[in-house]
Design a protein around this motif. Structure first.
Motif, short mmCIF file in Angstrom:
data_model
loop_
_atom_site.label_atom_id
_atom_site.label_comp_id
_atom_site.label_asym_id
_atom_site.label_seq_id
_atom_site.Cartn_x
_atom_site.Cartn_y
_atom_site.Cartn_z
N GLU A 127 29.76 45.68 46.08
CA GLU A 127 30.93 45.63 45.22
C GLU A 127 31.05 46.63 44.13
N ASN A 156 40.04 46.70 44.79
CA ASN A 156 39.02 45.97 44.51
C ASN A 156 39.01 44.54 44.01
N LEU A 157 40.17 44.48 43.02
CA LEU A 157 40.21 43.13 42.59
C LEU A 157 40.63 41.98 43.73
N LEU A 174 37.61 40.88 45.55
CA LEU A 174 36.73 40.39 44.80
C LEU A 174 37.12 38.95 44.47
N TYR A 175 38.45 38.78 44.14
CA TYR A 175 38.99 37.42 43.98
C TYR A 175 39.84 36.67 45.19
N LEU A 188 27.57 41.40 39.74
CA LEU A 188 28.34 41.84 41.15
C LEU A 188 26.92 42.46 42.13
N TYR A 199 37.90 44.16 35.75
CA TYR A 199 37.02 43.32 36.27
C TYR A 199 36.64 42.52 34.96
N THR A 206 39.49 40.67 33.58
CA THR A 206 40.08 39.65 34.49
C THR A 206 39.15 38.13 34.63
N GLU A 207 37.97 38.62 34.39
CA GLU A 207 36.94 37.46 34.56
C GLU A 207 37.39 36.75 33.18
N GLY A 255 38.08 50.05 37.43
CA GLY A 255 37.88 48.97 38.06
C GLY A 255 36.92 47.88 37.16
N LEU A 300 33.56 50.42 42.41
CA LEU A 300 34.24 50.38 41.33
C LEU A 300 34.13 51.60 40.19
#
Length: 408
Positions: free
Chosen positions: A66, A145-146, A149-150, A62, A78, A81-82, A74, A70
């Protein structure tokens, strides 16, 4: 419910593994992730026991902008979630073209708050806290944050419900998707593991003192348990409608069948058996399950003297004479707190997919309160199709989820 709700991706970053495969191996082999953190002892903790979780540097993955927003929760969220998005086959292009939501459990960001306050007090200048401080400090740090990011444009909400924080998002997603209000929601829980996060719990004497044998310290339902072991990390599940999964050609891991909830309403920290029993019954009713349909229960059981006994009573009250297998994966991980409701759903999904039930580690002498429950001290290699997962938290918040192996 207008739509069936399914799981198409899972991701995990925990003390027993930083991927689904690593976690599966630990669960199968009976490998604990608990150790001693010397920093805690130096800081004055009564117990240095904790789940040992790495906090990778995201540099190279990142950009700086970003990364500075975090904090530890976070980062963990992340990483999980990836993994989950990759398994579900959800790409950035898909996220850009579809309305996907996020519901995540998180109930504190202690490190970010304390460090910011320390800097401000020392420098007498609020600007010295840094531009990322506020975004790390809010309980909603993960979802804010997510979502950026997404490029998420569906529901965006943090659930702060103590140790049921990671479970309620999955239940709420089941409700929203089942009613057709959303098609796909990223769900999960995150828990920071720095010493600042749980110092007040240590001050209450809530933690096990069995430092001479760290991997034996977390012992749910054992008569000689002496407290929980704190832990954490990140856990993510991709929850979507069956129609959405089929359109995408995604492999379905399991179906979310039901969700139960309740509030004890009588004490901040001492649980009772009535609220958990209501949550469990409501979950079974919403799922259309009889007690005889339940193959396995992943108990909340944190290894505290009162909590485990109360939950055992609640389970027996609901199940009657039915002997579903009951274990607590906290014997492996310790108590992952805000993450635990999501991570324990994932641990159970992993076991169901691989046809085994992990041992209830460190069960040497069964608590008399749990007599009559089927709590195996060794792994069981067995096919099972239906399980429920309990999560209970301070303030009397209760959540129970039901899952089933997917059937067309």
């Amino acid at each position: 419910m207008k739509h069936r709700v399914v799981i198409t991706g899972i991701g995990i970053h925990s003390c027993i593994g930083e991927s689904v495969e690593e976690v599966a191996t630990s669960l199968y082999q009976g490998r604990s992730g608990i150790g001693i953190d010397p920093v805690r002892k130096e800081a004055g903790y009564m117990s240095g026991l904790t789940g040992i979780v790495s906090t990778p540097d995201l540099k190279g993955r990142l950009g700086r902008r970003e990364r500075i927003t975090l904090g530890q929760p976070g980062i963990f969220a992340y990483l999980a979630t990836e993994q989950a998005l990759a398994q579900a086959g959800i790409t950035p292009d898909y996220l850009a073209a579809h309305e996907v939501g996020i519901l995540f459990g998180n109930d504190s960001c202690a490190e970010a708050v304390v460090r910011s306050a320390d800097v401000i007090r020392e420098k007498r200048n609020t600007q010295m806290a840094g531009t990322g401080a506020v975004f790390q400090s809010l309980d909603s740090t993960v979802t804010m944050n997510l979502s950026v990011l997404y490029n998420l444009r569906g529901i965006n909400m943090t659930i702060a419900a103590a140790c049921a924080s990671g479970s309620h998002p999955i239940g709420l997603a089941w409700l929203l998707i089942g009613q057709g209000l959303q098609e796909c929601i990223i769900c999960g829980g995150a828990q920071e593991v720095n010493p600042l996060a749980v110092a007040s719990f240590d001050g209450l004497g809530a933690f096990s003192k069995r430092e001479d044998a760290p991997t034996e310290a977390s012992r749910p339902f054992d008569a000689d348990r002496d407290g929980l072991v704190p832990s954490g990390g990140g856990a993510t599940l991709i929850v979507e409608s069956l129609e959405s999964a089929k359109r995408r050609g995604a492999k379905v891991i399991a179906e979310v069948l039901g969700y139960g909830f309740s509030s004890n309403g009588d004490h901040l920290s001492v649980p009772n058996a009535i609220g958990p029993a209501v949550s469990l019954r409501r979950c079974l009713d919403s799922a259309g399950l009889r007690v005889e349909d339940v193959d396995y229960i992943n108990a909340h059981a944190t290894s505290t003297p009162v909590g485990d006994a109360v939950e055992a009573k609640a389970i027996k009250d609901v199940l009657g004479g039915h002997r579903a297998v009951v274990t607590s994966t906290k014997a492996f991980t310790g108590h992952e707190m805000w993450m635990s409701g999501a991570s324990e759903a994932i641990y159970s999904l992993i076991m169901m997919e691989r046809d085994f039930i992990a041992a209830n580690l460190n069960l040497h002498r069964l608590d008399p309160a749990a007599e009559g429950l089927c709590i195996p001290p060794e792994r069981i290699d067995r096919h099972f199709d239906t399980f429920v997962s309990n999560s209970f938290g301070f303030g009397g918040t209760n959540s129970t989820l039901a899952f089933r192996r997917f059937q067309e």
